[in-house]
Design a protein around this motif. Structure first.
Motif, mmCIF file in Angstrom:
data_model
loop_
_atom_site.group_PDB
_atom_site.id
_atom_site.type_symbol
_atom_site.label_atom_id
_atom_site.label_comp_id
_atom_site.label_asym_id
_atom_site.label_seq_id
_atom_site.Cartn_x
_atom_site.Cartn_y
_atom_site.Cartn_z
ATOM 1 N N THR A 102 -6.318 -4.806 -3.351
ATOM 2 C CA THR A 102 -6.826 -5.916 -2.905
ATOM 3 C C THR A 102 -5.788 -7.164 -2.440
ATOM 4 N N ASN A 103 -6.465 -8.029 -1.949
ATOM 5 C CA ASN A 103 -5.521 -9.485 -1.614
ATOM 6 C C ASN A 103 -5.047 -10.188 -2.859
ATOM 7 N N ASN A 122 -12.883 5.495 2.579
ATOM 8 C CA ASN A 122 -11.878 3.999 2.432
ATOM 9 C C ASN A 122 -10.549 4.430 1.347
ATOM 10 N N VAL A 138 -8.195 3.813 -3.187
ATOM 11 C CA VAL A 138 -9.528 3.179 -2.411
ATOM 12 C C VAL A 138 -8.838 1.953 -1.802
ATOM 13 N N GLU A 139 -8.285 0.897 -2.442
ATOM 14 C CA GLU A 139 -7.640 -0.266 -1.882
ATOM 15 C C GLU A 139 -6.673 -0.980 -2.844
ATOM 16 N N TRP A 159 -17.942 -3.627 -3.316
ATOM 17 C CA TRP A 159 -16.766 -3.958 -2.912
ATOM 18 C C TRP A 159 -17.054 -4.019 -1.487
ATOM 19 N N ARG A 177 -7.328 -0.325 -6.590
ATOM 20 C CA ARG A 177 -8.593 0.285 -7.174
ATOM 21 C C ARG A 177 -8.559 1.800 -6.676
ATOM 22 N N HIS A 187 0.863 -1.213 0.074
ATOM 23 C CA HIS A 187 0.006 0.005 -0.141
ATOM 24 C C HIS A 187 0.878 1.415 -0.034
ATOM 25 N N LEU A 213 -17.018 -1.332 0.503
ATOM 26 C CA LEU A 213 -16.181 -0.129 0.972
ATOM 27 C C LEU A 213 -17.113 1.203 0.975
#
Length: 91
Positions: free
Chosen positions: A32-33, A91, A29-30, A85, A38, A5, A87
């Motif tokens: 992901t795993n 976020n 936003v994120e 998602w 995003r 991140h 969120l």
């Protein structure tokens, strides 16, 4: 904040001056795993007809170069997609 991140944020920090010059910006936003980034376009970027090109030719290429673990960069376009998602705007 995870190392992945943080490194994506560092890549975005290099791009922000160019986006801000056109009264735009982007927020993470994120991550992901499965290593998909995003993003949400902000300001003028959110309504720009060239935002898809900016995403693929500029932002995605920079992130992939600086953070090779990332597989893809996608834009979140509306609140319904964020809810899908799990969120929120914060976020």
């Amino acid at each position: 904040m995870s190392d992945l991140h943080r490194r994506v944020e560092e890549a975005l920090a290099q791009l922000r001056p160019y986006l801000e010059a056109d009264n735009g910006d982007v927020s993470l936003v994120e991550v992901t795993n499965d290593h998909i980034v995003r993003l949400r376009f902000l300001g003028a970027c959110s309504s720009c007809s060239m935002s898809a090109m900016t995403l693929k030719a500029g932002i995605e290429q920079t992130i992939l170069r600086m953070v090779p673990e990332i597989k893809q960069v996608v834009a979140v376009e509306d609140d319904d997609e964020l809810r899908e998602w799990g969120l929120s705007k914060g976020n």
